[in-house]
Design a protein around this motif. Structure first.
Motif, PDB file in Angstrom:
ATOM      1  N   LEU A  47       0.831  -1.214   0.000  1.00  0.00           N
ATOM      2  CA  LEU A  47       0.000   0.000   0.000  1.00  0.00           C
ATOM      3  C   LEU A  47       0.862   1.258   0.000  1.00  0.00           C
ATOM      4  O   LEU A  47       0.540   2.246  -0.662  1.00  0.00           O
ATOM      5  CB  LEU A  47      -0.941   0.003   1.214  1.00  0.00           C
ATOM      6  N   PHE A  48       1.990   1.229   0.717  1.00  0.00           N
ATOM      7  CA  PHE A  48       2.893   2.374   0.754  1.00  0.00           C
ATOM      8  C   PHE A  48       3.589   2.573  -0.596  1.00  0.00           C
ATOM      9  O   PHE A  48       3.686   3.693  -1.099  1.00  0.00           O
ATOM     10  CB  PHE A  48       3.930   2.206   1.871  1.00  0.00           C
ATOM     11  N   GLU A  49       4.073   1.477  -1.186  1.00  0.00           N
ATOM     12  CA  GLU A  49       4.770   1.562  -2.473  1.00  0.00           C
ATOM     13  C   GLU A  49       3.864   2.100  -3.575  1.00  0.00           C
ATOM     14  O   GLU A  49       4.318   2.818  -4.458  1.00  0.00           O
ATOM     15  CB  GLU A  49       5.291   0.176  -2.886  1.00  0.00           C
ATOM     16  N   LYS A  50       2.585   1.764  -3.507  1.00  0.00           N
ATOM     17  CA  LYS A  50       1.645   2.193  -4.549  1.00  0.00           C
ATOM     18  C   LYS A  50       1.001   3.550  -4.235  1.00  0.00           C
ATOM     19  O   LYS A  50       0.164   4.020  -4.993  1.00  0.00           O
ATOM     20  CB  LYS A  50       0.554   1.135  -4.757  1.00  0.00           C
ATOM     21  N   GLY A  51       1.366   4.165  -3.111  1.00  0.00           N
ATOM     22  CA  GLY A  51       0.908   5.523  -2.808  1.00  0.00           C
ATOM     23  C   GLY A  51      -0.461   5.632  -2.186  1.00  0.00           C
ATOM     24  O   GLY A  51      -1.067   6.704  -2.208  1.00  0.00           O
ATOM     25  N   PRO A  72      -4.667  17.132   0.064  1.00  0.00           N
ATOM     26  CA  PRO A  72      -4.449  18.278   0.958  1.00  0.00           C
ATOM     27  C   PRO A  72      -5.553  19.325   0.935  1.00  0.00           C
ATOM     28  O   PRO A  72      -5.810  19.959   1.956  1.00  0.00           O
ATOM     29  CB  PRO A  72      -3.124  18.878   0.475  1.00  0.00           C
ATOM     30  N   ILE A  73      -6.228  19.500  -0.183  1.00  0.00           N
ATOM     31  CA  ILE A  73      -7.259  20.546  -0.261  1.00  0.00           C
ATOM     32  C   ILE A  73      -8.667  19.979  -0.060  1.00  0.00           C
ATOM     33  O   ILE A  73      -9.421  20.452   0.793  1.00  0.00           O
ATOM     34  CB  ILE A  73      -7.160  21.279  -1.615  1.00  0.00           C
ATOM     35  N   THR A  74      -9.010  18.947  -0.817  1.00  0.00           N
ATOM     36  CA  THR A  74     -10.377  18.420  -0.765  1.00  0.00           C
ATOM     37  C   THR A  74     -10.603  17.418   0.364  1.00  0.00           C
ATOM     38  O   THR A  74     -11.739  17.066   0.649  1.00  0.00           O
ATOM     39  CB  THR A  74     -10.735  17.734  -2.093  1.00  0.00           C
ATOM     40  N   LYS A  75      -9.534  16.938   0.990  1.00  0.00           N
ATOM     41  CA  LYS A  75      -9.582  15.965   2.088  1.00  0.00           C
ATOM     42  C   LYS A  75     -10.201  14.628   1.685  1.00  0.00           C
ATOM     43  O   LYS A  75     -10.739  13.905   2.517  1.00  0.00           O
ATOM     44  CB  LYS A  75     -10.345  16.535   3.308  1.00  0.00           C
ATOM     45  N   VAL A  76     -10.145  14.287   0.406  1.00  0.00           N
ATOM     46  CA  VAL A  76     -10.639  13.007  -0.084  1.00  0.00           C
ATOM     47  C   VAL A  76      -9.560  11.952   0.174  1.00  0.00           C
ATOM     48  O   VAL A  76      -8.394  12.170  -0.144  1.00  0.00           O
ATOM     49  CB  VAL A  76     -10.960  13.094  -1.596  1.00  0.00           C
ATOM     50  N   PRO A  77      -9.925  10.799   0.754  1.00  0.00           N
ATOM     51  CA  PRO A  77      -8.911   9.778   1.036  1.00  0.00           C
ATOM     52  C   PRO A  77      -8.368   9.140  -0.235  1.00  0.00           C
ATOM     53  O   PRO A  77      -9.074   9.031  -1.246  1.00  0.00           O
ATOM     54  CB  PRO A  77      -9.658   8.756   1.883  1.00  0.00           C
ATOM     55  N   ALA A  78      -7.103   8.708  -0.199  1.00  0.00           N
ATOM     56  CA  ALA A  78      -6.480   8.034  -1.339  1.00  0.00           C
ATOM     57  C   ALA A  78      -7.113   6.657  -1.550  1.00  0.00           C
ATOM     58  O   ALA A  78      -7.260   6.204  -2.676  1.00  0.00           O
ATOM     59  CB  ALA A  78      -4.981   7.901  -1.123  1.00  0.00           C
ATOM     60  N   ILE A  79      -7.484   6.003  -0.455  1.00  0.00           N
ATOM     61  CA  ILE A  79      -8.168   4.703  -0.546  1.00  0.00           C
ATOM     62  C   ILE A  79      -9.668   4.978  -0.519  1.00  0.00           C
ATOM     63  O   ILE A  79     -10.220   5.344   0.509  1.00  0.00           O
ATOM     64  CB  ILE A  79      -7.781   3.779   0.622  1.00  0.00           C
ATOM     65  N   ARG A  80     -10.309   4.797  -1.656  1.00  0.00           N
ATOM     66  CA  ARG A  80     -11.762   5.000  -1.707  1.00  0.00           C
ATOM     67  C   ARG A  80     -12.488   3.734  -1.312  1.00  0.00           C
ATOM     68  O   ARG A  80     -13.481   3.772  -0.609  1.00  0.00           O
ATOM     69  CB  ARG A  80     -12.187   5.442  -3.095  1.00  0.00           C
ATOM     70  N   THR A  81     -11.995   2.602  -1.793  1.00  0.00           N
ATOM     71  CA  THR A  81     -12.594   1.306  -1.472  1.00  0.00           C
ATOM     72  C   THR A  81     -11.481   0.294  -1.238  1.00  0.00           C
ATOM     73  O   THR A  81     -10.519   0.244  -1.998  1.00  0.00           O
ATOM     74  CB  THR A  81     -13.489   0.818  -2.640  1.00  0.00           C
ATOM     75  N   ILE A  82     -11.639  -0.490  -0.179  1.00  0.00           N
ATOM     76  CA  ILE A  82     -10.696  -1.575   0.110  1.00  0.00           C
ATOM     77  C   ILE A  82     -11.544  -2.762   0.555  1.00  0.00           C
ATOM     78  O   ILE A  82     -12.234  -2.696   1.565  1.00  0.00           O
ATOM     79  CB  ILE A  82      -9.637  -1.137   1.155  1.00  0.00           C
TER      80      ILE A  82
END
Length: 132
Positions: A39-43, A67-77
Motif C-alpha cells: 500500500l505504501f509503495e503504490k501511494g 491536501p485541499i479536498t480531504k478526499v482519502p487516497a483509498i476509496r474502497t478496500i
C-alpha cells in the motif's frame, strides 16, 4: 478472537478512513506487514511504522488524504479471498480492478505483490484484496 486477521486489518483501515483519522493502529503479523508495504509503495498510504511492543507488535499506518479536498487516497478496500472461500488467480485469469486503475494484492510464491507485478513475474496466487 477474530478468525480472519486480513479482514480485520482492512476493516480497521476502512473505519479509520470513514472517521477521517490520520493514523490507525493494527496488531501486526507478517502478512499484514507485507500488505502495508505494498500500500505504501503504490501511494495509498502516507507512511507506516512497525512497533515491537509485545510479542506480536503493532503497525501504525498514516492514512493519505488530498491536501485541499480531504478526499482519502483509498476509496474502497475490500477482501476478495475469505477463509470459507479462497480465490486464486493464475497469470491468465488475473483480476482487473477498476479497469486497471486500482490494484489487487496477491499472495504468491514469490511474496505479497500487486496483480501487475505478478503478471510481469509470470506467477499466480491467492487474491487477498482489491484497493482503489
Amino acid at each position: 478472537m477474530y478468525t480472519d486477521p486480513i479482514a480485520d486489518y482492512l476493516t480497521r483501515v476502512r473505519n479509520a478512513i470513514k472517521a477521517n483519522h490520520r493514523v490507525v493502529e493494527i496488531p501486526a503479523s507478517n502478512i499484514k506487514k507485507e500488505i502495508t508495504k505494498v500500500l505504501f509503495e503504490k501511494g495509498y498510504i502516507t507512511n507506516y511504522k512497525f512497533e515491537e511492543t509485545n510479542s506480536q507488535g503493532t503497525i501504525k499506518v498514516a492514512l493519505k488524504y488530498h491536501p485541499i479536498t480531504k478526499v482519502p487516497a483509498i476509496r474502497t478496500i475490500t477482501r476478495a479471498s475469505k477463509p470459507g472461500l479462497r480465490k486464486y488467480a493464475g497469470v491468465g485469469t488475473m483480476p482487473r480492478v477498476l479497469n486497471g486503475l486500482g490494484i489487487a494484492i496477491l499472495s504468491t510464491s514469490k511474496g505479497v505483490m500487486t496483480d501487475k507485478e505478478a503478471k510481469q513475474l509470470n506467477v499466480g496466487g491467492e487474491v487477498l484484496c482489491y484497493v482503489y
